[in-house]
Design a protein around this motif. Sequence first.
Motif, mmCIF file in Angstrom:
data_model
loop_
_atom_site.group_PDB
_atom_site.id
_atom_site.type_symbol
_atom_site.label_atom_id
_atom_site.label_comp_id
_atom_site.label_asym_id
_atom_site.label_seq_id
_atom_site.Cartn_x
_atom_site.Cartn_y
_atom_site.Cartn_z
ATOM 1 N N ASP A 160 3.939 -37.510 53.172
ATOM 2 C CA ASP A 160 2.565 -37.374 53.682
ATOM 3 C C ASP A 160 2.417 -36.390 54.841
ATOM 4 O O ASP A 160 1.308 -36.188 55.335
ATOM 5 N N LEU A 161 3.479 -35.842 55.334
ATOM 6 C CA LEU A 161 3.402 -35.114 56.606
ATOM 7 C C LEU A 161 3.231 -33.603 56.439
ATOM 8 O O LEU A 161 3.713 -33.017 55.476
ATOM 9 N N ARG A 162 2.555 -33.013 57.432
ATOM 10 C CA ARG A 162 2.274 -31.580 57.396
ATOM 11 C C ARG A 162 3.518 -30.802 57.822
ATOM 12 O O ARG A 162 4.190 -31.178 58.782
ATOM 13 N N PRO A 163 3.793 -29.724 57.107
ATOM 14 C CA PRO A 163 4.976 -28.932 57.462
ATOM 15 C C PRO A 163 4.881 -28.384 58.887
ATOM 16 O O PRO A 163 3.808 -27.999 59.341
ATOM 17 N N SER A 164 5.998 -28.387 59.571
ATOM 18 C CA SER A 164 6.081 -27.813 60.924
ATOM 19 C C SER A 164 7.555 -27.588 61.202
ATOM 20 O O SER A 164 8.413 -28.066 60.454
ATOM 21 N N VAL A 165 7.810 -26.892 62.278
ATOM 22 C CA VAL A 165 9.211 -26.679 62.636
ATOM 23 C C VAL A 165 9.886 -28.027 62.889
ATOM 24 O O VAL A 165 11.084 -28.223 62.614
ATOM 25 N N TRP A 166 9.120 -29.004 63.365
ATOM 26 C CA TRP A 166 9.688 -30.326 63.694
ATOM 27 C C TRP A 166 10.038 -31.099 62.430
ATOM 28 O O TRP A 166 11.108 -31.707 62.334
ATOM 29 N N LEU A 167 9.120 -31.067 61.454
ATOM 30 C CA LEU A 167 9.403 -31.775 60.201
ATOM 31 C C LEU A 167 10.584 -31.126 59.494
ATOM 32 O O LEU A 167 11.452 -31.800 58.936
ATOM 33 N N ARG A 168 10.618 -29.809 59.576
ATOM 34 C CA ARG A 168 11.673 -29.078 58.881
ATOM 35 C C ARG A 168 13.070 -29.448 59.391
ATOM 36 O O ARG A 168 13.983 -29.681 58.598
ATOM 37 N N TYR A 169 13.212 -29.507 60.704
ATOM 38 C CA TYR A 169 14.559 -29.739 61.243
ATOM 39 C C TYR A 169 14.855 -31.205 61.569
ATOM 40 O O TYR A 169 16.014 -31.616 61.570
ATOM 41 N N LEU A 170 13.813 -31.968 61.871
ATOM 42 C CA LEU A 170 14.077 -33.348 62.306
ATOM 43 C C LEU A 170 13.630 -34.385 61.292
ATOM 44 O O LEU A 170 13.954 -35.570 61.424
ATOM 45 N N GLY A 171 12.841 -33.939 60.288
ATOM 46 C CA GLY A 171 12.311 -34.906 59.330
ATOM 47 C C GLY A 171 11.232 -35.763 60.003
ATOM 48 O O GLY A 171 10.877 -35.530 61.172
ATOM 49 N N PRO A 172 10.731 -36.786 59.266
ATOM 50 C CA PRO A 172 9.634 -37.607 59.807
ATOM 51 C C PRO A 172 9.943 -38.263 61.150
ATOM 52 O O PRO A 172 9.039 -38.635 61.878
ATOM 53 N N LYS A 173 11.224 -38.358 61.486
ATOM 54 C CA LYS A 173 11.550 -39.037 62.757
ATOM 55 C C LYS A 173 11.130 -38.231 63.997
ATOM 56 O O LYS A 173 11.199 -38.731 65.121
ATOM 57 N N TYR A 174 10.638 -36.980 63.773
ATOM 58 C CA TYR A 174 10.163 -36.232 64.944
ATOM 59 C C TYR A 174 9.010 -36.976 65.617
ATOM 60 O O TYR A 174 8.829 -36.891 66.846
ATOM 61 N N ILE A 175 8.278 -37.734 64.814
ATOM 62 C CA ILE A 175 7.128 -38.468 65.373
ATOM 63 C C ILE A 175 7.626 -39.593 66.280
ATOM 64 O O ILE A 175 7.157 -39.750 67.410
ATOM 65 N N ASP A 176 8.605 -40.354 65.803
ATOM 66 C CA ASP A 176 9.202 -41.420 66.642
ATOM 67 C C ASP A 176 9.704 -40.828 67.954
ATOM 68 O O ASP A 176 9.467 -41.355 69.035
ATOM 69 N N LEU A 177 10.416 -39.734 67.795
ATOM 70 C CA LEU A 177 11.053 -39.098 68.946
ATOM 71 C C LEU A 177 10.013 -38.709 69.989
ATOM 72 O O LEU A 177 10.170 -38.985 71.182
ATOM 73 N N ALA A 178 8.942 -38.098 69.532
ATOM 74 C CA ALA A 178 7.903 -37.637 70.459
ATOM 75 C C ALA A 178 7.291 -38.822 71.204
ATOM 76 O O ALA A 178 7.125 -38.788 72.427
#
Length: 354
Positions: A160-178
């Motif tokens: 469901d997530l929009r492509p970004s440098v964060w999704l590309r390298y970190l996967g969906p967990k970039y959201i948790d991390l932030a």
Amino acid sequence: MVSRRQVIVGSGAALAVGKSGINHAESALIRRVPYGACVNRVALEKDVDYRAALKAYCQQLTPEGGLFWDGLRPARDQFDFSFADAVLDFAEANRMTMRGHALVWYAAMPGWTKEISSAAEAERELATHIERVVARYRGKIKTWHVVNEPIGDPEDTVADLRPSVWLRYLGPKYIDLAFRLAHQIDPSAELLLNEYDIESVNDISPPRRQALLRLIRDLVSRGVPLHGVGMQGHIRGKDPIDGNGVYRFASDVRSMGLSLHVTELDVIDDTFPASVIERDAMVAERARDFLTPIFAAARPSVIATWGITDRYTWVPTWFKRRDGLPNRPLPLDATYRPKPLWQVIDYFCQRNAA
Ligand code: XIL
């Protein structure tokens, strides 16, 4: 504390002080939902009428773009806080609060972020950014749009997530991390997801709304420090508002114990008739249709518009009218006169629902 602005733009009720010494009009105004607007940099610097309008109407401000990566970090090791600081100074001098928009967004990224090429590097940059920015405004920015526009379009999504440098390298967990990082740096800050195109009757909104709900449920169930949801409200004038869908969404958000915020309201009027009277009425009506189910389900923490006057609006960047007439998406016209949209917003700000 009730500010002078709230009194000026409030119910218009006389500020009668009763025998008890309690100012009843003021105590009613305390529960007024705050009204906010995003702030245009050039206008803040150069337009005295613009500054006066912000002072007269707003209780909250959001710097337009001043906290995006491209504005903040022209180079990897350089932070430019000048515009965000200017908005904060103006807000504090006028007894308003400032919202933080936004720590993570797929867009408005400076060129150097294209050099990011590993998960470790992505995580390091994200952490540096959030630590530096949230720490600078700790205790001052009380509400952060932590992840802006996470939901993608159907054709280009991963989970469901929009492509970004964060999704590309970190996967969906970039959201948790932030969220976890922001919470660690300022545990008292209210942390939000902020999303658009979830309110209309069309093919786009329902799946986006469902995807956003899935994401919210997932974050909440895993204990990620998510405290609220921002409905941007860049309302597409050409489509009616999905009242039931908005009501259900707002109810679901509320039932998870999260706050609800209207963060970027404006009504995109590119397909509306040329007549100013007709158009302004339609703009106001769309906003009313949007706010009615929200207030039926939950009292939002703020109604913020994306700009305050038609003089400065992002709408023509993407939604110019074919007849060449200027867009009229905001509460004040280009000469700072309040429009029917302002009456709608003012009416809802005064309501004490739910
Ligand atoms: C727009 C701003 O108004 C522009 O100044 C900027 O260059 C691009 O973005 N959703 C958002 C806002 O979250 O940040 C966008 O603002 C409008 C859509």
